[in-house]
Scaffold this active site. Structure first.
Site, PDB file in Angstrom:
ATOM      1  CG  HIS A   8      44.895 -55.815  -0.181  1.00 16.78           C
ATOM      2  ND1 HIS A   8      45.055 -57.170  -0.110  1.00 16.78           N
ATOM      3  CD2 HIS A   8      44.691 -55.398   1.097  1.00 16.78           C
ATOM      4  CE1 HIS A   8      44.968 -57.557   1.148  1.00 16.78           C
ATOM      5  NE2 HIS A   8      44.739 -56.499   1.897  1.00 16.78           N
ATOM      6  CE  LYS A  12      43.149 -48.314  -2.313  1.00 17.18           C
ATOM      7  NZ  LYS A  12      43.149 -49.520  -1.531  1.00 17.18           N
ATOM      8  CB  THR A  34      38.921 -48.627   3.438  1.00 17.54           C
ATOM      9  OG1 THR A  34      39.077 -49.210   2.144  1.00 17.54           O
ATOM     10  CG2 THR A  34      38.645 -49.726   4.466  1.00 17.54           C
ATOM     11  CB  THR A  37      38.599 -48.700  -1.374  1.00 18.92           C
ATOM     12  OG1 THR A  37      39.830 -49.410  -1.197  1.00 18.92           O
ATOM     13  CG2 THR A  37      37.645 -49.533  -2.218  1.00 18.92           C
ATOM     14  CB  SER A  54      43.261 -45.012   4.556  1.00 16.80           C
ATOM     15  OG  SER A  54      44.174 -44.810   5.618  1.00 16.80           O
ATOM     16  N   GLY A  55      42.581 -47.983   5.123  1.00 20.06           N
ATOM     17  CA  GLY A  55      42.867 -49.275   5.749  1.00 20.06           C
ATOM     18  C   GLY A  55      43.945 -49.220   6.818  1.00 20.06           C
ATOM     19  CG  HIS A  87      50.500 -50.000   3.778  1.00 17.00           C
ATOM     20  ND1 HIS A  87      51.402 -50.454   2.836  1.00 17.00           N
ATOM     21  CD2 HIS A  87      49.462 -49.453   3.092  1.00 17.00           C
ATOM     22  CE1 HIS A  87      50.938 -50.184   1.628  1.00 17.00           C
ATOM     23  NE2 HIS A  87      49.759 -49.574   1.751  1.00 17.00           N
TER      24      HIS A  87
END
Length: 141
Positions: A8, A12, A34, A37, A54-55, A87
């Site tokens: 998250h 990071k 992801t 990250t 990305s997530g 998000h």
């Protein structure tokens, strides 16, 4: 061994520190992450990381698909239980998949360290235990 890294936003920097601290262990494995990250880890370590979306764009689901195909050996998902944003990826689906497919999943720095140290010490061969020759692991019985 294939290792997935997810964090998250607030975690990071911690993922960067973890990856840098365990760079020599991670170097010997195939890393996936992801999008953001993966960039953070690659920048902090110089290691090659295959980045998914990305997530928010489904990168965690791409990793989940590999777990469901039994093609992911270890997942480190540093989650922020206090300030995660709407998000950001939801760890619950990955935890469920990891439990179904016996894939080790760490959700915090301490557990991630234990798994990485076990991996380095040769005590843990997750893929072999799940799919392979059980006779090599008689000491676990």
């Amino acid at each position: 061994m294939k290792i997935a890294l997810i964090a998250h936003d607030e975690k990071k920097p911690q993922m960067a520190r973890l990856a840098a601290a365990y760079r020599e262990i991670l170097r010997g494995h195939e890393l996936f992450a992801t999008g953001h990250t993966g960039k953070v880890v690659a920048d902090a370590t110089g290691l090659t990381v295959k980045c998914f979306n990305s997530g928010p764009l489904g990168g965690d689901q791409e990793i989940g698909a590999l777990i469901a195909q039994n093609k992911m050996d270890l997942v480190i998902f540093l989650r922020d239980p206090l300030t995660a944003q709407p998000h950001e990826p939801d760890v619950n689906a990955l935890i469920r998949l990891a439990d179904v497919y016996d894939t080790p999943l760490a959700t915090n720095f301490g557990t991630a360290e234990v798994l990485l140290r076990g991996l380095d010490a040769g005590f843990v061969d997750f893929r072999q235990l799940v799919n392979g020759d059980e006779s090599k692991h008689e000491h676990y019985e």
